[in-house]
Design a protein around this motif. Sequence first.
Motif, PDB file in Angstrom:
ATOM      1  N   LEU A   1       0.861  -1.176   0.000  1.00 41.26           N
ATOM      2  CA  LEU A   1       0.000   0.000   0.000  1.00 41.26           C
ATOM      3  C   LEU A   1       0.893   1.219   0.000  1.00 41.26           C
ATOM      4  CD1 LEU A   1      -2.766   1.461   0.407  1.00 41.26           C
ATOM      5  CD2 LEU A   1      -2.332   1.266   2.864  1.00 41.26           C
ATOM      6  N   SER A   2       0.621   2.138  -0.919  1.00 39.24           N
ATOM      7  CA  SER A   2       1.390   3.378  -0.992  1.00 39.24           C
ATOM      8  C   SER A   2       0.416   4.547  -1.094  1.00 39.24           C
ATOM      9  CB  SER A   2       2.307   3.351  -2.213  1.00 39.24           C
ATOM     10  OG  SER A   2       2.991   4.569  -2.343  1.00 39.24           O
ATOM     11  N   ILE A   3       0.566   5.506  -0.191  1.00 36.88           N
ATOM     12  CA  ILE A   3      -0.261   6.719  -0.210  1.00 36.88           C
ATOM     13  C   ILE A   3       0.678   7.907  -0.280  1.00 36.88           C
ATOM     14  CG2 ILE A   3      -1.854   8.153   1.103  1.00 36.88           C
ATOM     15  CD1 ILE A   3      -3.096   5.605   2.194  1.00 36.88           C
ATOM     16  N   ARG A   4       0.414   8.808  -1.220  1.00 37.67           N
ATOM     17  CA  ARG A   4       1.236  10.012  -1.404  1.00 37.67           C
ATOM     18  C   ARG A   4       0.343  11.249  -1.381  1.00 37.67           C
ATOM     19  NH1 ARG A   4       4.869   7.382  -0.193  1.00 37.67           N
ATOM     20  NH2 ARG A   4       6.194   6.168  -1.528  1.00 37.67           N
ATOM     21  N   GLY A   5       0.717  12.240  -0.599  1.00 39.28           N
ATOM     22  CA  GLY A   5       0.058  13.535  -0.608  1.00 39.28           C
ATOM     23  C   GLY A   5      -1.371  13.534  -0.105  1.00 39.28           C
ATOM     24  N   LEU A   6      -1.665  12.786   0.972  1.00 40.04           N
ATOM     25  CA  LEU A   6      -3.000  12.779   1.554  1.00 40.04           C
ATOM     26  C   LEU A   6      -3.098  13.914   2.569  1.00 40.04           C
ATOM     27  CD1 LEU A   6      -5.794  11.521   2.116  1.00 40.04           C
ATOM     28  CD2 LEU A   6      -4.657  10.052   3.800  1.00 40.04           C
ATOM     29  N   GLY A   7      -4.041  14.821   2.362  1.00 36.01           N
ATOM     30  CA  GLY A   7      -4.206  15.950   3.268  1.00 36.01           C
ATOM     31  C   GLY A   7      -5.659  16.359   3.397  1.00 36.01           C
ATOM     32  N   ILE A   8      -5.979  17.000   4.520  1.00 37.64           N
ATOM     33  CA  ILE A   8      -7.319  17.516   4.778  1.00 37.64           C
ATOM     34  C   ILE A   8      -7.178  18.993   5.129  1.00 37.64           C
ATOM     35  CG2 ILE A   8      -9.368  17.344   6.249  1.00 37.64           C
ATOM     36  CD1 ILE A   8      -8.538  14.423   6.798  1.00 37.64           C
ATOM     37  N   TYR A   9      -8.023  19.829   4.523  1.00 31.10           N
ATOM     38  CA  TYR A   9      -7.920  21.268   4.786  1.00 31.10           C
ATOM     39  C   TYR A   9      -9.284  21.892   5.063  1.00 31.10           C
ATOM     40  CZ  TYR A   9      -9.558  21.987   0.011  1.00 31.10           C
ATOM     41  OH  TYR A   9     -10.309  21.981  -1.132  1.00 31.10           O
ATOM     42  N   CYS A  10      -9.233  23.070   5.678  1.00 31.17           N
ATOM     43  CA  CYS A  10     -10.421  23.889   5.912  1.00 31.17           C
ATOM     44  C   CYS A  10      -9.980  25.341   5.749  1.00 31.17           C
ATOM     45  CB  CYS A  10     -10.977  23.633   7.309  1.00 31.17           C
ATOM     46  SG  CYS A  10     -12.527  24.488   7.613  1.00 31.17           S
ATOM     47  N   ASP A  11     -10.567  26.023   4.767  1.00 29.68           N
ATOM     48  CA  ASP A  11     -10.194  27.405   4.471  1.00 29.68           C
ATOM     49  C   ASP A  11     -11.386  28.335   4.679  1.00 29.68           C
ATOM     50  OD1 ASP A  11      -7.692  26.557   3.590  1.00 29.68           O
ATOM     51  OD2 ASP A  11      -8.351  26.373   1.516  1.00 29.68           O
ATOM     52  N   GLU A  12     -11.094  29.584   5.026  1.00 35.24           N
ATOM     53  CA  GLU A  12     -12.128  30.618   5.096  1.00 35.24           C
ATOM     54  C   GLU A  12     -11.983  31.547   3.909  1.00 35.24           C
ATOM     55  OE1 GLU A  12     -12.544  32.687   8.782  1.00 35.24           O
ATOM     56  OE2 GLU A  12     -11.985  30.911   9.931  1.00 35.24           O
ATOM     57  N   ASP A  13     -13.115  32.038   3.404  1.00 40.22           N
ATOM     58  CA  ASP A  13     -13.140  33.009   2.301  1.00 40.22           C
ATOM     59  C   ASP A  13     -12.264  32.582   1.132  1.00 40.22           C
ATOM     60  OD1 ASP A  13     -13.115  35.502   4.820  1.00 40.22           O
ATOM     61  OD2 ASP A  13     -14.855  34.774   3.718  1.00 40.22           O
ATOM     62  N   SER A  14     -12.401  31.339   0.678  1.00 40.96           N
ATOM     63  CA  SER A  14     -11.605  30.871  -0.450  1.00 40.96           C
ATOM     64  C   SER A  14     -12.184  31.391  -1.746  1.00 40.96           C
ATOM     65  CB  SER A  14     -11.555  29.345  -0.471  1.00 40.96           C
ATOM     66  OG  SER A  14     -12.842  28.830  -0.697  1.00 40.96           O
ATOM     67  N   PRO A  15     -11.321  31.726  -2.714  1.00 40.10           N
ATOM     68  CA  PRO A  15     -11.820  32.183  -4.008  1.00 40.10           C
ATOM     69  C   PRO A  15     -12.467  31.036  -4.771  1.00 40.10           C
ATOM     70  CG  PRO A  15      -9.457  31.919  -4.079  1.00 40.10           C
ATOM     71  CD  PRO A  15      -9.883  31.686  -2.648  1.00 40.10           C
ATOM     72  N   SER A  16     -13.347  31.352  -5.701  1.00 44.70           N
ATOM     73  CA  SER A  16     -13.988  30.297  -6.487  1.00 44.70           C
ATOM     74  C   SER A  16     -12.965  29.645  -7.400  1.00 44.70           C
ATOM     75  CB  SER A  16     -15.143  30.867  -7.306  1.00 44.70           C
ATOM     76  OG  SER A  16     -14.644  31.807  -8.233  1.00 44.70           O
ATOM     77  N   VAL A  17     -13.208  28.402  -7.724  1.00 45.19           N
ATOM     78  CA  VAL A  17     -12.294  27.628  -8.551  1.00 45.19           C
ATOM     79  C   VAL A  17     -12.619  27.857 -10.010  1.00 45.19           C
ATOM     80  CG1 VAL A  17     -11.540  25.300  -9.122  1.00 45.19           C
ATOM     81  CG2 VAL A  17     -12.041  25.895  -6.755  1.00 45.19           C
ATOM     82  N   SER A  18     -11.590  28.038 -10.815  1.00 46.70           N
ATOM     83  CA  SER A  18     -11.757  28.214 -12.256  1.00 46.70           C
ATOM     84  C   SER A  18     -12.284  26.932 -12.873  1.00 46.70           C
ATOM     85  CB  SER A  18     -10.401  28.579 -12.873  1.00 46.70           C
ATOM     86  OG  SER A  18     -10.482  28.514 -14.269  1.00 46.70           O
ATOM     87  N   SER A  19     -13.087  27.055 -13.916  1.00 55.41           N
ATOM     88  CA  SER A  19     -13.653  25.871 -14.560  1.00 55.41           C
ATOM     89  C   SER A  19     -12.630  25.144 -15.436  1.00 55.41           C
ATOM     90  CB  SER A  19     -14.866  26.255 -15.395  1.00 55.41           C
ATOM     91  OG  SER A  19     -14.476  27.164 -16.405  1.00 55.41           O
ATOM     92  N   SER A  20     -11.539  25.818 -15.782  1.00 55.63           N
ATOM     93  CA  SER A  20     -10.520  25.163 -16.602  1.00 55.63           C
ATOM     94  C   SER A  20      -9.683  24.226 -15.752  1.00 55.63           C
ATOM     95  CB  SER A  20      -9.621  26.208 -17.272  1.00 55.63           C
ATOM     96  OG  SER A  20      -8.903  26.911 -16.287  1.00 55.63           O
ATOM     97  N   SER A  21      -9.108  23.232 -16.378  1.00 54.85           N
ATOM     98  CA  SER A  21      -8.290  22.252 -15.680  1.00 54.85           C
ATOM     99  C   SER A  21      -6.936  22.865 -15.331  1.00 54.85           C
ATOM    100  CB  SER A  21      -8.108  21.021 -16.569  1.00 54.85           C
ATOM    101  OG  SER A  21      -7.313  20.086 -15.911  1.00 54.85           O
TER     102      SER A  21
END
Length: 112
Positions: free
Chosen positions: A58-78
């Motif tokens: 089993l290999s897990i890389r870059g697992l994280g949990i976050y909580c942000d306030e007043d985050s900007p909206s995400v762009s629809s582009s990839s």
Amino acid sequence: LQFEVDDVHIALRGCGCSAGIVLGSLSLITTDDMGNKTFVDRSKKSKDVASSFLYKALSIRGLGIYCDEDSPSVSSSSPSATQRWQNQLSHSFILSPLSFNAKLRQSDLIKC
């Protein structure tokens, strides 16, 4: 059973805040005794101790949990890989991205 997933980001947004989980990669694979990815035919029952073992990694890389306030909206582009990395750095992580490996060795025989 072999399972591999890359670049997962699940986010909930609303009311001026956002929370999410990021995962760079997750891999659960069958390996041989040297740790190389392989296929094992489990239908053949063996009485030999050495060949009775099943190896999993089993290999897990870059697992994280976050909580942000007043985050900007995400762009629809990839976003590009660089943009994803910069976005990860800007989060307020509850669980900073972590990585780990685990290995399992299991025998079918009652006595090894």
